[in-house]
Structures are given as structure tokens and as C-alpha cells.
Motif scaffolding. Structure first.
Motif, PDB file in Angstrom:
ATOM      1  N   PRO A 183      33.165  41.575  36.135  1.00 27.51           N
ATOM      2  CA  PRO A 183      33.674  42.938  36.300  1.00 27.51           C
ATOM      3  C   PRO A 183      35.087  42.998  36.872  1.00 27.51           C
ATOM      4  N   HIS A 184      35.371  42.120  37.839  1.00 30.40           N
ATOM      5  CA  HIS A 184      36.698  42.127  38.436  1.00 30.40           C
ATOM      6  C   HIS A 184      37.756  41.751  37.398  1.00 30.40           C
ATOM      7  N   GLU A 187      38.464  44.750  35.315  1.00 30.97           N
ATOM      8  CA  GLU A 187      39.270  45.661  36.124  1.00 30.97           C
ATOM      9  C   GLU A 187      40.736  45.247  36.114  1.00 30.97           C
ATOM     10  N   LYS A 188      40.993  43.948  36.283  1.00 29.25           N
ATOM     11  CA  LYS A 188      42.372  43.445  36.275  1.00 29.25           C
ATOM     12  C   LYS A 188      43.025  43.693  34.920  1.00 29.25           C
ATOM     13  N   ARG A 191      43.869  47.354  34.310  1.00 29.49           N
ATOM     14  CA  ARG A 191      44.881  47.900  35.212  1.00 29.49           C
ATOM     15  C   ARG A 191      46.200  48.129  34.466  1.00 29.49           C
ATOM     16  N   ASP A 298      43.683  40.942  45.272  1.00 33.13           N
ATOM     17  CA  ASP A 298      44.531  41.995  44.709  1.00 33.13           C
ATOM     18  C   ASP A 298      45.242  42.787  45.799  1.00 33.13           C
TER      19      ASP A 298
END
Length: 339
Positions: A183-184, A187-188, A191, A298
Motif C-alpha cells: 500500500p505504501h 501511495e508513493k 503522489r 517520507d
């Protein structure tokens, strides 16, 4: 042969394929496509020209005789890669060194393919790539279950099947099948905005399996480049005025460390412990990697990029002050300042 060779990926250099093919084919020019391919090419010392474009773009811009040279992680993945590139071109001659095969895709230059086969003694295969895709859907084929899957240089998960299917319908990005998502990572990736899956750079597996070569230390003072979860953009940022790199993210730090080791540029890496082992580690003297004690890389990375002066009289002093600012919030996991 008056031939231009377009080489993709580092493995063709690391395995000695490019040097051998130069001796057999005597190309008039060698163009390199790919970030790690550039690192391997520079380490090889061979006479090449490096580009920032993907192979299909490089090949489409050429006139005259040209071929693609690639060494896939397996013969099957090598063929799949050639098919993907061929799907963007009217015809392609593809030299796949992992299987010692010359593919003539979509009725590519027949005389060129036959001449390469004669000189290399590789097998000749006539193949067809349809290039047909479903809008908003992308297949990443040739995966090995358990390896990292990338989109535009960011790891979005781990393959669970040979084919990963991604979809960008309904204004979002999701894994349809074949992926244990990170998931991260999604997300990155998002972005920077929803990627165009048709044009995105998608791959799986390690970006390079060979350790980097060390080089002499770069300038100790100058500009500090910031690479935030986009290690594949590093070459666009590092010039002669760069004395160090602030790298944000585990995989980004690993990629930056590997490339900058060859360039002699130290890295200050900010990680949070979710690395995917995508590249052999290596860091130039003066490098420091810190792991966030509480929170995410982050946040620390964005903070440093915003508050720290990115022009340093001396790299060592910049590192000392940065560590002072982060005291109690990070722990040092790599420290090469004494080397």
C-alpha cells in the motif's frame, strides 16, 4: 554492418555479452537504455552513448540498421521483453543473449537478422507481437513469484504469479491479480498523479545483481541532490556540482547508493525498514543511512528537503548538522564517514 546496437539492462554488460557482440558485429554505435544499464556500461569502459529513454523510443528515432540487445533474467522473460518493445514498433531485430536467440519481430529487417545469426551462431526465430492492449489495463509478464514489481521505479508489491495485472480505471490504480500489494508503494506512486499505464515503465525482479565498483571520491562541497522515492531519475540530478545525495526511501537509498558508489558520491539515506532487496548494496565513502525510529521516511525526507540548505560547503559538515537535527528520531544503520 553499419549497425546501431541499443542495449537494455545491466546484465548484458555484466555478463560480457556486449563486449563479445562488439567483436562479432562491429557496430558503428552503441546506445544504452536504462538507469542500471548506464551504470554497468560506464563500469565496463566500453565506447557507448547513454540515453534516458526507453528502448522503444530510442529505436523508433533511428534510421538505418538497428537491433535491440537484451539479457533477460530468464529466456522466457527475455522473449516477453522483446515482444513488449516490438509491440511499439513496426518491426524489430532483437538479440536475446540469455537464450542465444535472434528474434525477428513483426517482419523486422530480414537481412540484418540473418547476418547477426551468421556471425553469432545464435538461433533465428520469426515472431509476431500484436501490441494489442485493453485500455486502462497493464500486464507485467515474466514475473517470478516472490520478486518485487515496479511501476515508474517504485516498488508496488510482490509478484504472486507469472503475470501481474494492473488497472487504472475509475480514477484509481489497483492490482487486479498476481500481486501482493504494498500500500505504501501505491501511495508513493500516486503522489505524483495517476500514471498512464500504457506508457509507464513496468518491470519485476532485481534492477542489478552485480555489486557496484567503487570510484574515487567526488567533490566534498557543492549541491546536494534530493531523490525522493524515484531512484530511476538519479542520473538527471547528479552533475559535476553535486557533492552528495539525500535519498528518501529504502529502495531509493539502495539504488542511489549503488549508482553513487560508482560515481564516488556519498549518500545520506532516510529509510524506514521496508526494503525489497532489489539491488546489490554499495555506498561511497562518507555515506550515512538512518532509519526512522517512529514514523515514515517520507515525512522525515520531506522535512529535510524543506528545512536544510541543499548547498554545502563540506558534505561532512552537512551530515553532522543533519544528524543533530534528527537526534532522537532516527538511528544510524550505516556510517562510512571514517572511510
Amino acid at each position: 554492418m553499419n549497425l546501431v546496437m541499443v542495449v537494455h539492462g545491466p546484465e548484458a554488460f555484466d555478463a560480457g555479452d556486449v563486449e563479445r557482440l562488439i567483436g562479432l558485429l562491429s557496430p558503428r554505435q552503441i546506445l544504452v537504455a536504462g538507469v542500471m544499464a548506464r551504470t554497468a556500461a560506464e563500469e565496463s569502459g566500453l565506447p557507448v552513448v547513454c540515453t534516458d529513454e526507453r528502448p522503444s523510443v530510442v529505436l523508433a528515432a533511428l534510421s538505418g540498421r538497428a537491433c535491440l540487445v537484451n539479457r533477460g533474467k530468464t529466456p522466457k522473460s527475455g522473449r516477453i521483453f522483446g515482444e513488449v518493445v516490438a509491440g511499439r514498433l513496426p518491426g524489430l531485430v532483437h538479440v536475446e543473449t540469455s537464450s542465444e536467440t535472434v528474434y525477428r519481430w513483426n517482419r523486422g529487417d530480414e537481412s540484418l537478422a540473418e547476418e547477426i545469426v551468421r556471425r553469432t551462431e545464435y538461433a533465428l526465430v520469426h515472431a509476431k507481437s500484436t501490441g494489442a492492449r485493453c485500455e486502462g489495463v497493464r500486464e507485467v509478464r515474466g514475473c517470478i513469484p516472490g520478486e518485487a514489481v515496479f511501476v515508474n521505479g517504485i516498488v508496488i508489491g510482490t509478484a504472486t504469479a507469472e503475470t501481474v495485472v494492473l488497472s487504472s480505471r475509475d480514477g484509481g490504480l489497483r492490482a487486479v491479480s498476481g500481486l501482493d500489494p504494498k500500500p505504501h508503494g501505491f501511495e508513493k506512486l500516486l503522489r505524483a498523479g495517476l500514471p498512464d499505464l500504457d506508457a509507464a515503465w513496468c518491470k519485476s525482479g532485481p534492477v542489478r545483481t552485480k555489486p557496484p565498483r567503487q570510484a574515487g571520491r567526488a567533490s566534498r562541497g557543492g549541491r546536494i541532490a534530493v531523490i525522493d522515492h524515484c531512484g530511476h531519475t538519479l542520473y538527471q540530478e547528479i552533475g559535476e556540482d553535486v557533492c552528495g545525495v539525500l535519498a528518501v526511501g529504502d529502495d531509493t537509498t539502495a539504488v542511489c547508493g549503488h549508482i553513487c558508489s560508482h560515481a564516488g558520491i556519498p549518500v545520506f539515506g532516510v529509510v524506514d525498514g521496508d526494503a525489497d532487496a532489489i539491488v546489490e548494496p554499495g555506498y561511497a565513502p562518507g555515506s550515512v543511512v538512518v532509519e526512522v525510529v517512529d514514523g515514515r521516511d517520507d515525512d522525515i525526507g520531506r522535512e529535510l528537503a524543506a528545512v536544510r540548505d541543499l548547498d554545502a560547503a563540506r558534505w561532512e559538515e552537512w551530515v553532522e548538522e543533519t544528524l543533530r537535527i534528527l537526534a532522537g528520531r532516527v538511528r544510524i544503520v550505516l556510517d562510512l564517514r571514517g572511510e
